[in-house]
Enzyme design. Structure first.
Site, mmCIF file in Angstrom:
data_model
loop_
_atom_site.group_PDB
_atom_site.id
_atom_site.type_symbol
_atom_site.label_atom_id
_atom_site.label_comp_id
_atom_site.label_asym_id
_atom_site.label_seq_id
_atom_site.Cartn_x
_atom_site.Cartn_y
_atom_site.Cartn_z
ATOM 1 C CD GLN A 259 74.005 -32.269 2.429
ATOM 2 O OE1 GLN A 259 73.537 -31.126 2.416
ATOM 3 N NE2 GLN A 259 74.219 -32.965 1.337
ATOM 4 C CE1 TYR B 139 77.475 -24.309 -1.255
ATOM 5 C CE2 TYR B 139 76.581 -26.444 -1.884
ATOM 6 C CZ TYR B 139 76.449 -25.061 -1.794
ATOM 7 O OH TYR B 139 75.315 -24.458 -2.262
ATOM 8 N NE ARG C 92 73.246 -35.356 -2.685
ATOM 9 C CZ ARG C 92 72.338 -34.526 -3.194
ATOM 10 N NH1 ARG C 92 72.420 -33.238 -2.972
ATOM 11 N NH2 ARG C 92 71.332 -34.986 -3.886
ATOM 12 N N GLY D 128 64.320 -34.553 -4.560
ATOM 13 C CA GLY D 128 64.426 -33.207 -4.007
ATOM 14 C C GLY D 128 63.137 -32.423 -4.137
HETATM 15 C C1 LIG Z 1 65.554 -25.827 -2.441
HETATM 16 C C2 LIG Z 1 66.715 -26.751 -2.669
HETATM 17 C C3 LIG Z 1 67.752 -26.769 -1.748
HETATM 18 C C4 LIG Z 1 68.820 -27.654 -1.913
HETATM 19 N N1 LIG Z 1 69.791 -27.719 -0.945
HETATM 20 C C5 LIG Z 1 70.720 -28.705 -0.981
HETATM 21 C C6 LIG Z 1 71.582 -28.947 0.128
HETATM 22 O O1 LIG Z 1 71.512 -28.290 1.190
HETATM 23 N N2 LIG Z 1 72.483 -29.953 0.025
HETATM 24 C C7 LIG Z 1 72.582 -30.731 -1.121
HETATM 25 O O2 LIG Z 1 73.413 -31.633 -1.161
HETATM 26 N N3 LIG Z 1 71.771 -30.525 -2.177
HETATM 27 C C8 LIG Z 1 70.820 -29.562 -2.127
HETATM 28 N N4 LIG Z 1 69.930 -29.423 -3.168
HETATM 29 C C9 LIG Z 1 69.982 -30.350 -4.316
HETATM 30 C C10 LIG Z 1 68.998 -31.511 -4.126
HETATM 31 O O3 LIG Z 1 69.421 -32.365 -3.066
HETATM 32 C C11 LIG Z 1 68.838 -32.342 -5.412
HETATM 33 O O4 LIG Z 1 70.096 -32.862 -5.754
HETATM 34 C C12 LIG Z 1 68.292 -31.517 -6.562
HETATM 35 O O5 LIG Z 1 67.127 -30.823 -6.162
HETATM 36 C C13 LIG Z 1 67.931 -32.406 -7.803
HETATM 37 O O6 LIG Z 1 66.985 -33.409 -7.457
HETATM 38 P P1 LIG Z 1 65.426 -33.305 -7.852
HETATM 39 O O7 LIG Z 1 65.332 -33.358 -9.352
HETATM 40 O O8 LIG Z 1 64.771 -34.489 -7.211
HETATM 41 O O9 LIG Z 1 64.914 -32.003 -7.304
HETATM 42 C C14 LIG Z 1 68.866 -28.517 -3.040
HETATM 43 C C15 LIG Z 1 67.824 -28.463 -3.975
HETATM 44 C C16 LIG Z 1 66.758 -27.612 -3.792
HETATM 45 C C17 LIG Z 1 65.616 -27.633 -4.783
#
Ligand SMILES: Cc1cc2nc3c(=O)[nH]c(=O)nc-3n(C[C@H](O)[C@H](O)[C@H](O)COP(=O)(O)O)c2cc1C
Length: 370
Positions: free
Chosen positions: A112, A193, A240, A329
């Site tokens: 990414q 971002y 994304r 995530g």
């Molecule tokens: C620790 C953490 C770091 C994340 N870092 C990013 C990232 O670098 N890039 C991104 O697009 N989303 C990031 N997200 C968002 C996740 O990709 C995801 O959209 C979010 O956790 C919701 O999904 P979930 O309910 O399955 O956790 C991050 C989420 C978490 C929990």
């Protein structure tokens, strides 16, 4: 003699499940369960992934696709401490160890590419650099730095020539990603971002070709997708988006987002991209997802809006055709063998937010598989 098939057999034979394969990026994912991109802030000095990072991703190789943490395509694109890059030869060599190990374990991994734009801090950057953005609009709130939480600063607005140079940086980082063995790249156009900052009128106050009208505000995303596609192939390029997501002080920055995202998706459909990845936010997000899916003929990766971390209840979204691939995530962070646990509808290890960002093996590589 007539053969009487049991009707439930026929139904199952035609229903796609998240455990069925799908072709993406010229290869086959053995299932439709992806690791959502997650910043973990555990890179070494110089933005280098370490042995621990190799182990973390390798543990998750049973995913149909791993999407890496956000990786800065340039020095100024870094928004958090200890995040990795893909803009130096050392970084390419270090990532090669990650991708080789994931491939040896039977997995596939996209990088990414994330330019944080105004979300960042001068203390994270060398040589007196300050964060850059479409316009000099200061985010409200604080940013996590190596010295603790600090107020955001006013970013410097990029010149038109610098926008072009930033797009070239992404293309170069994408080439580096492929050289490092990644199966493709995902452009981070979500979560407030840089790319998202260009899309939203609240953060993009420009009156040149990069701002103002819808056509101008989507231009950065469109040009980026085209430049990266030209560099590494559209079939290895994903995008994304998170329409209307208020994260990173984007609340109110995007009134009525759907028409803009429809225009963007229409513009990039037909390029033959690897996928479109939508991160949903809020109760009304599904309507936008369904509208955008109509305009996109390639695979749709969905990170659905859910109460709490996305779990096996989301699997129905592949079965009913809402999405082609699902991104998980927090649960993938805490369960290295998540596809198998989704199949049995749990139980799951519980994610520990205190170890999400930074630190060592604890809360990173020590979550047990069953
Ligand atoms: C620790 C953490 C770091 C994340 N870092 C990013 C990232 O670098 N890039 C991104 O697009 N989303 C990031 N997200 C968002 C996740 O990709 C995801 O959209 C979010 O956790 C919701 O999904 P979930 O309910 O399955 O956790 C991050 C989420 C978490 C929990």
């Amino acid at each position: 003699m007539a053969i009487h098939w049991p009707t439930n057999y026929l139904y199952e034979a035609h229903m796609t499940s998240a455990f069925d394969p799908i072709r993406i990026a010229g290869g086959t994912l053995p299932n439709r369960i992806a690791v959502a991109p997650m910043t973990r802030s555990r890179a070494a000095e110089g933005g280098l992934p370490t042995d621990l990072v190799v182990e973390y991703y390798t543990q998750r190789a049973s995913a149909g696709l791993i999407i890496s943490e956000g990786i800065q395509p340039s020095v100024v694109g870094q928004g958090y401490p200890y995040t990795p890059g893909l803009h130096s030869a050392e970084q390419v060599a270090a990532w090669r160890r990650v991708t080789d190990s994931v491939h040896a374990a039977g997995g596939r991994i996209f990088a990414q590419l994330m330019h944080a734009g105004r979300i960042g801090h001068p203390s994270l950057l060398p040589d007196g650099l300050v964060p850059v953005a479409p316009s000099a609009v200061t985010p409200k709130g604080q940013v996590f730095t190596a010295e603790g939480a600090q107020d955001f600063v006013t970013p410097r607005a990029l010149t038109g020539a610098e926008v072009r140079a930033t797009i070239a940086d992404f293309a170069e980082a994408a080439r580096n990603a492929v050289e490092a063995g990644f199966d493709g790249v995902e452009l981070h156009g979500a979560n407030g971002y840089l790319i998202h900052q260009f899309l939203a009128p609240g953060t993009n106050r420009r009156d040149d070709e990069w701002g103002g009208t819808t056509e101008n505000r989507i231009r950065c995303a469109v040009e980026l997708v085209k430049a990266v596609s030209a560099a590494i192939g559209a079939e290895r390029t994903g995008l994304r988006l998170s329409p209307g997501n208020p994260y990173n002080d984007m609340a109110g920055a995007e009134p009525d987002p759907q028409p803009l995202y429809e225009a963007l998706v229409k513009e990039i459909d037909g390029l033959g991209l690897a996928y479109l990845h939508l991160m949903e936010y809020g109760p009304d997000a599904r309507e936008t997802t369904l509208a955008l899916r109509k305009h996109f003929s390639g695979p749709l990766v969905l990170n659905p809006a859910t109460e709490g971390p996305t779990d096996h209840r989301a699997l129905a979204l592949v079965e009913d055709g809402t999405a082609d691939v699902l991104a998980f995530g927090a649960l993938f962070l805490a369960n290295p063998d998540l596809p198998e646990r989704l199949r049995t509808q749990g139980p799951y290890n519980t994610p520990d937010p205190s170890t999400f960002f930074g630190g060592d093996a604890r809360g990173y590589t020590d979550y047990p598989a069953r």
